[in-house]
Design a protein around this motif. Sequence first.
Motif, mmCIF file in Angstrom:
data_model
loop_
_atom_site.group_PDB
_atom_site.id
_atom_site.type_symbol
_atom_site.label_atom_id
_atom_site.label_comp_id
_atom_site.label_asym_id
_atom_site.label_seq_id
_atom_site.Cartn_x
_atom_site.Cartn_y
_atom_site.Cartn_z
ATOM 1 N N ASN A 67 0.815 -1.215 0.000
ATOM 2 C CA ASN A 67 0.000 0.000 0.000
ATOM 3 C C ASN A 67 0.845 1.260 0.000
ATOM 4 N N LEU A 68 1.935 1.258 0.765
ATOM 5 C CA LEU A 68 2.774 2.450 0.875
ATOM 6 C C LEU A 68 3.625 2.687 -0.372
ATOM 7 N N LEU A 69 4.078 1.611 -0.999
ATOM 8 C CA LEU A 69 4.995 1.760 -2.130
ATOM 9 C C LEU A 69 4.319 1.542 -3.480
ATOM 10 N N LEU A 70 3.641 0.407 -3.649
ATOM 11 C CA LEU A 70 3.029 0.090 -4.942
ATOM 12 C C LEU A 70 1.827 0.981 -5.235
ATOM 13 N N ALA A 73 -8.756 -4.386 -5.544
ATOM 14 C CA ALA A 73 -9.865 -3.431 -5.701
ATOM 15 C C ALA A 73 -9.487 -2.066 -5.141
ATOM 16 N N GLU A 74 -8.852 -2.064 -3.969
ATOM 17 C CA GLU A 74 -8.423 -0.795 -3.379
ATOM 18 C C GLU A 74 -7.344 -0.126 -4.228
ATOM 19 N N HIS A 75 -6.443 -0.947 -4.805
ATOM 20 C CA HIS A 75 -5.410 -0.406 -5.684
ATOM 21 C C HIS A 75 -6.062 0.358 -6.844
ATOM 22 N N ALA A 76 -7.053 -0.253 -7.444
ATOM 23 C CA ALA A 76 -7.734 0.366 -8.583
ATOM 24 C C ALA A 76 -8.413 1.663 -8.178
ATOM 25 N N THR A 77 -9.030 1.682 -6.998
ATOM 26 C CA THR A 77 -9.710 2.889 -6.515
ATOM 27 C C THR A 77 -8.727 4.027 -6.309
ATOM 28 N N ALA A 78 -7.594 3.744 -5.654
ATOM 29 C CA ALA A 78 -6.604 4.775 -5.360
ATOM 30 C C ALA A 78 -6.055 5.394 -6.640
ATOM 31 N N VAL A 79 -5.747 4.561 -7.632
ATOM 32 C CA VAL A 79 -5.204 5.072 -8.898
ATOM 33 C C VAL A 79 -6.265 5.855 -9.662
ATOM 34 N N THR A 80 -7.497 5.361 -9.654
ATOM 35 C CA THR A 80 -8.584 6.034 -10.380
ATOM 36 C C THR A 80 -8.809 7.443 -9.866
ATOM 37 N N VAL A 81 -8.873 7.616 -8.546
ATOM 38 C CA VAL A 81 -9.134 8.957 -8.001
ATOM 39 C C VAL A 81 -7.916 9.866 -8.168
ATOM 40 N N ALA A 82 -6.701 9.286 -8.188
ATOM 41 C CA ALA A 82 -5.505 10.096 -8.453
ATOM 42 C C ALA A 82 -5.556 10.671 -9.864
ATOM 43 N N ALA A 140 -4.680 4.531 0.231
ATOM 44 C CA ALA A 140 -3.425 3.786 0.309
ATOM 45 C C ALA A 140 -2.872 3.738 1.732
ATOM 46 N N VAL A 141 -2.688 4.910 2.325
ATOM 47 C CA VAL A 141 -2.111 4.963 3.667
ATOM 48 C C VAL A 141 -3.111 4.470 4.700
ATOM 49 N N GLY A 142 -4.391 4.789 4.499
ATOM 50 C CA GLY A 142 -5.411 4.317 5.430
ATOM 51 C C GLY A 142 -5.473 2.801 5.486
ATOM 52 N N SER A 143 -5.287 2.159 4.340
ATOM 53 C CA SER A 143 -5.283 0.695 4.309
ATOM 54 C C SER A 143 -4.086 0.135 5.069
ATOM 55 N N VAL A 165 -5.853 -5.121 11.704
ATOM 56 C CA VAL A 165 -5.834 -6.490 11.180
ATOM 57 C C VAL A 165 -4.768 -7.333 11.879
ATOM 58 N N ALA A 166 -3.534 -6.817 11.952
ATOM 59 C CA ALA A 166 -2.459 -7.575 12.600
ATOM 60 C C ALA A 166 -2.775 -7.895 14.068
ATOM 61 N N PRO A 167 -3.234 -6.910 14.862
ATOM 62 C CA PRO A 167 -3.607 -7.234 16.245
ATOM 63 C C PRO A 167 -4.736 -8.254 16.350
ATOM 64 N N VAL A 168 -5.734 -8.143 15.457
ATOM 65 C CA VAL A 168 -6.835 -9.121 15.480
ATOM 66 C C VAL A 168 -6.311 -10.524 15.192
ATOM 67 N N LEU A 169 -5.372 -10.631 14.271
ATOM 68 C CA LEU A 169 -4.799 -11.939 13.943
ATOM 69 C C LEU A 169 -3.988 -12.496 15.109
ATOM 70 N N VAL A 170 -3.282 -11.630 15.841
ATOM 71 C CA VAL A 170 -2.536 -12.079 17.017
ATOM 72 C C VAL A 170 -3.491 -12.640 18.075
ATOM 73 N N ILE A 171 -4.569 -11.900 18.336
ATOM 74 C CA ILE A 171 -5.547 -12.355 19.326
ATOM 75 C C ILE A 171 -6.254 -13.617 18.844
ATOM 76 N N ALA A 172 -6.588 -13.668 17.531
ATOM 77 C CA ALA A 172 -7.235 -14.869 16.972
ATOM 78 C C ALA A 172 -6.316 -16.076 17.092
#
Length: 364
Positions: A101-104, A260-269, A281-284, A292-299
């Motif tokens: 998300n940050l780079l691509l 899908a999010e990749h396509a949205t970010a590029v489209t609005v840019a 991008a950054v929000g994701s 997500v990572a903390p939820v996976l740790v707890i799961a």
Amino acid sequence: MSIKNLIFFGLLIFVPISASAHFLGWGELAVFVTAAIAIIPLAGWMGQATEEIAVVVGPSLGGLLNATFGNATELIIALIALNAGLINVVKSSITGSIIGNLLLVMGLSMLLGGIKFKEQDFQPVIARMNASSMNLAVIAILLPTAVDFTSPSITEPTLQRLSVAVAIVLILVYGLTLLFSMKTHAYLYDVGTAEEEGAEEEHHEAPNLPLWIGVLLAATLVVAIESEWLVGSLEVATKQLGLSELFTGVILLPIIGNAAEHATAVTVALKNKMDLSLSVAVGSSMQIALFVAPVLVIAGWLMGQPMDLDFNNFQLIAVAVSILIANSISSDGSSNWLEGTLLLATYTIIGLAFFFHPMIEGIG
């Protein structure tokens, strides 16, 4: 209907194709490839349904809905992989999602938007807030990893308990970031509000709420099924493709879950809405790191799987480098095509390093 939605409609053909591959025994590689492609449009329709429901329920609840379902596809894939005991793949997908998300995504948005508009502006205040949140993500990964590295006698249960405690802190911080952006400092995010109002104006009539709720539930269910097939065929398919689990988790799975999010970010840019593009991008990335990572740790703790925040040093370095260059480039509130190129070049170099990483280990 937009071109993006037409593509998503067309790719839905891979849902029955992947089912045929699974039930008719076409082989693990065929199942992996067709399931991966099938997840892309399903994730797109989950996002579309969430946006339509948000129009009806209002900006506050809609924002919470978007925050909750923003990375639902990746979370489903990761939970199924976690349940299958593929801990390394799950950890790799977490780092890969942040890096991707940050780079691509940001890189593509800045490159294509910069080619069309030369320079694009966005709010530096929000960029700095995002930078601080991503720095916290590095700290959250660094410290458990450092504890394991400096304390050889530490046991896995102790490390997991530490990770669960850190995960709870991160989830609380994520909740506070939602409070900040949606309530106490919502005025800083006026661009997002304006976009929502524009989206409402584009609707000639209110979206059909029961229909879109049904689409969201159906897409989520099918994503879960496709993810089960994807994860079940992952080990055999990646060996046939000559790819390591590390490369698959860091590069392939995040691209599948985030397409899908990749396509949205590029489209609005390309529409000169860089504020919105960066928020996607950054929000994701923030959602992956703080929710997500903390939820996976707890799961993992609840499932009895040894999921923790102890990442290998190479993954940690890659995440830190990605956050460093992304924060550096976005700090001035302006972007151009060269900055996008620098982000994409960094992503390419990191991807190559992950691709050759098993070879490096073998030589060493």
